[in-house]
Design an enzyme around this catalytic site. Structure first.
Site, PDB file in Angstrom:
ATOM      1  N   ASP A  67       0.817  -1.210   0.000  1.00  0.00           N
ATOM      2  CA  ASP A  67       0.000   0.000   0.000  1.00  0.00           C
ATOM      3  C   ASP A  67       0.854   1.265   0.000  1.00  0.00           C
ATOM      4  O   ASP A  67       2.073   1.213   0.186  1.00  0.00           O
ATOM      5  CB  ASP A  67      -0.957  -0.002   1.211  1.00  0.00           C
ATOM      6  CG  ASP A  67      -0.286  -0.436   2.507  1.00  0.00           C
ATOM      7  OD1 ASP A  67       0.948  -0.450   2.565  1.00  0.00           O
ATOM      8  OD2 ASP A  67      -1.005  -0.746   3.465  1.00  0.00           O
ATOM      9  N   ASN A 136      -7.288  -2.787  14.408  1.00  0.00           N
ATOM     10  CA  ASN A 136      -8.690  -3.128  14.163  1.00  0.00           C
ATOM     11  C   ASN A 136      -8.818  -4.347  13.236  1.00  0.00           C
ATOM     12  O   ASN A 136      -9.891  -4.617  12.715  1.00  0.00           O
ATOM     13  CB  ASN A 136      -9.433  -1.925  13.558  1.00  0.00           C
ATOM     14  CG  ASN A 136      -8.824  -1.483  12.234  1.00  0.00           C
ATOM     15  OD1 ASN A 136      -7.891  -2.118  11.720  1.00  0.00           O
ATOM     16  ND2 ASN A 136      -9.339  -0.405  11.670  1.00  0.00           N
ATOM     17  N   HIS A 138      -7.127  -4.741  10.382  1.00  0.00           N
ATOM     18  CA  HIS A 138      -6.891  -4.500   8.962  1.00  0.00           C
ATOM     19  C   HIS A 138      -5.592  -5.143   8.490  1.00  0.00           C
ATOM     20  O   HIS A 138      -4.667  -5.350   9.273  1.00  0.00           O
ATOM     21  CB  HIS A 138      -6.964  -2.998   8.620  1.00  0.00           C
ATOM     22  CG  HIS A 138      -5.811  -2.164   9.053  1.00  0.00           C
ATOM     23  ND1 HIS A 138      -5.961  -0.868   9.491  1.00  0.00           N
ATOM     24  CD2 HIS A 138      -4.484  -2.403   9.111  1.00  0.00           C
ATOM     25  CE1 HIS A 138      -4.776  -0.370   9.790  1.00  0.00           C
ATOM     26  NE2 HIS A 138      -3.859  -1.279   9.562  1.00  0.00           N
ATOM     27  N   GLU A 143      -9.838  -2.067   5.603  1.00  0.00           N
ATOM     28  CA  GLU A 143     -10.413  -1.776   6.907  1.00  0.00           C
ATOM     29  C   GLU A 143     -11.629  -2.674   7.167  1.00  0.00           C
ATOM     30  O   GLU A 143     -12.164  -3.283   6.240  1.00  0.00           O
ATOM     31  CB  GLU A 143     -10.861  -0.306   6.948  1.00  0.00           C
ATOM     32  CG  GLU A 143      -9.747   0.699   6.658  1.00  0.00           C
ATOM     33  CD  GLU A 143      -8.793   0.881   7.828  1.00  0.00           C
ATOM     34  OE1 GLU A 143      -8.890   0.143   8.817  1.00  0.00           O
ATOM     35  OE2 GLU A 143      -7.927   1.772   7.737  1.00  0.00           O
TER      36      GLU A 143
HETATM   37  C1  F6R Z   1       1.567  -1.410   6.208  1.00  0.00           C
HETATM   38  C2  F6R Z   1       0.195  -1.881   6.305  1.00  0.00           C
HETATM   39  C3  F6R Z   1      -0.578  -1.883   7.581  1.00  0.00           C
HETATM   40  C4  F6R Z   1       0.243  -2.239   8.819  1.00  0.00           C
HETATM   41  C5  F6R Z   1      -0.628  -2.255  10.062  1.00  0.00           C
HETATM   42  C6  F6R Z   1       0.192  -2.536  11.311  1.00  0.00           C
HETATM   43  O1  F6R Z   1       2.042  -1.494   4.882  1.00  0.00           O
HETATM   44  O2  F6R Z   1      -0.333  -2.242   5.312  1.00  0.00           O
HETATM   45  O3  F6R Z   1      -1.642  -2.788   7.437  1.00  0.00           O
HETATM   46  O4  F6R Z   1       0.833  -3.494   8.618  1.00  0.00           O
HETATM   47  O5  F6R Z   1      -1.270  -1.033  10.203  1.00  0.00           O
HETATM   48  O6  F6R Z   1       1.045  -1.451  11.527  1.00  0.00           O
HETATM   49  P1  F6R Z   1       2.149  -1.455  12.672  1.00  0.00           P
HETATM   50  O7  F6R Z   1       3.140  -2.517  12.268  1.00  0.00           O
HETATM   51  O8  F6R Z   1       2.755  -0.089  12.629  1.00  0.00           O
HETATM   52  O9  F6R Z   1       1.446  -1.787  13.942  1.00  0.00           O
END
Ligand code: F6R
Length: 244
Positions: A67, A136, A138, A143
């Protein structure tokens, strides 16, 4: 689903890096799907360390990222393009032209997302997709409530994700509100999936995602249906999982 218990963040990072390096050794021209966020930073550090010791060669590897924020320039230190160069690409011998992050600088969302899908197809699909887990549930920026059948698309970020990401920006107003993300369908098409999760703050969502019902309300729960998923969690993240 293979759940691997790690002692702590460092152990989680080392175990995940071991799985990625096995992939690169077994198939030097593999396609890695990569994630940003705080969780995989230790994994990337470990890979860089093994590269510096001469144990890993990225020269034939291609990468596609999950992403990217819509509207951030590559030079913006909060863009995922920048993150990947800072945390991995600049430190190993990967060919920069073999690294693909969705093009957040392209204001034409449809074209940017279609381009990312066609890159993945032309590379022959993703051999190993690395994922972090959102608070959450995701994965990527899919989401809660996101349709399971989507490919790369543009999303409006939820309030909770904007808040969680605000820690990386000077103020919450600067956090972009949209992103281009691989869809659940894109992620599920990867041949293998590796999820890294650490910390007590993720214990509840780990239990729901990997032991709860499969539901769009917890996007990561769909991973239970994938034939080859490995989840590496530290002890804190596993503290609410049943029978562990
Ligand atoms: C990052 C992504 C997100 C993160 C998720 C966890 O490319 O796609 O889904 O993997 O938000 O983020 P952290 O590791 O910062 O807790």
């Amino acid at each position: 689903m293979n759940i691997i218990r790690a002692k702590d963040y460092q152990d989680m990072s080392r175990k995940a890096a071991n799985i990625i390096s096995a992939q690169i050794i077994m198939k030097p021209d593999c396609v890695l799907g990569l994630a940003t966020g705080s969780t995989p930073i230790g994994t990337y550090k470990q890979l860089i360390d093994w590269y510096n010791k001469g144990d890993l060669d990225f020269s034939k590897v291609s990468t596609v990222n999950l992403d990217e924020y819509r509207g951030l320039k590559h030079t913006d230190s909060q863009s995922y393009y920048y993150f990947m160069h800072e945390n991995l690409f600049s430190h190993v011998n990967i060919r920069k032209e073999a690294t693909f992050v969705p093009d957040g600088t392209n204001p034409d969302a449809g074209a940017a997302c279609a381009e990312h899908e066609s890159v993945i197809r032309e590379l022959g699909g993703i051999d190993l997709q690395l994922l972090g887990l959102g608070n959450n549930g995701h994965i990527g920026f899919n989401e809660p409530g996101a349709a399971f059948e989507k490919e790369t698309h543009c999303v409006d970020l939820t309030e909770s994700t904007i808040k969680a990401n605000a820690r990386f920006f000077d103020s919450i107003e600067e956090v972009p509100t949209q992103a281009y993300t691989m869809g659940i369908r894109t992620i599920m098409q990867a041949k293998k999936i590796l999820v890294v999760v650490n910390g007590a703050g993720k214990a509840d969502i780990v239990a729901r995602a990997f032991w709860g019902p499969v539901t769009p309300e917890v996007p990561a729960s769909i991973l239970q249906m994938h034939p080859d998923v490995t989840v590496v969690c530290d002890e804190e993240a596993l503290s609410m999982a049943p029978q562990r």
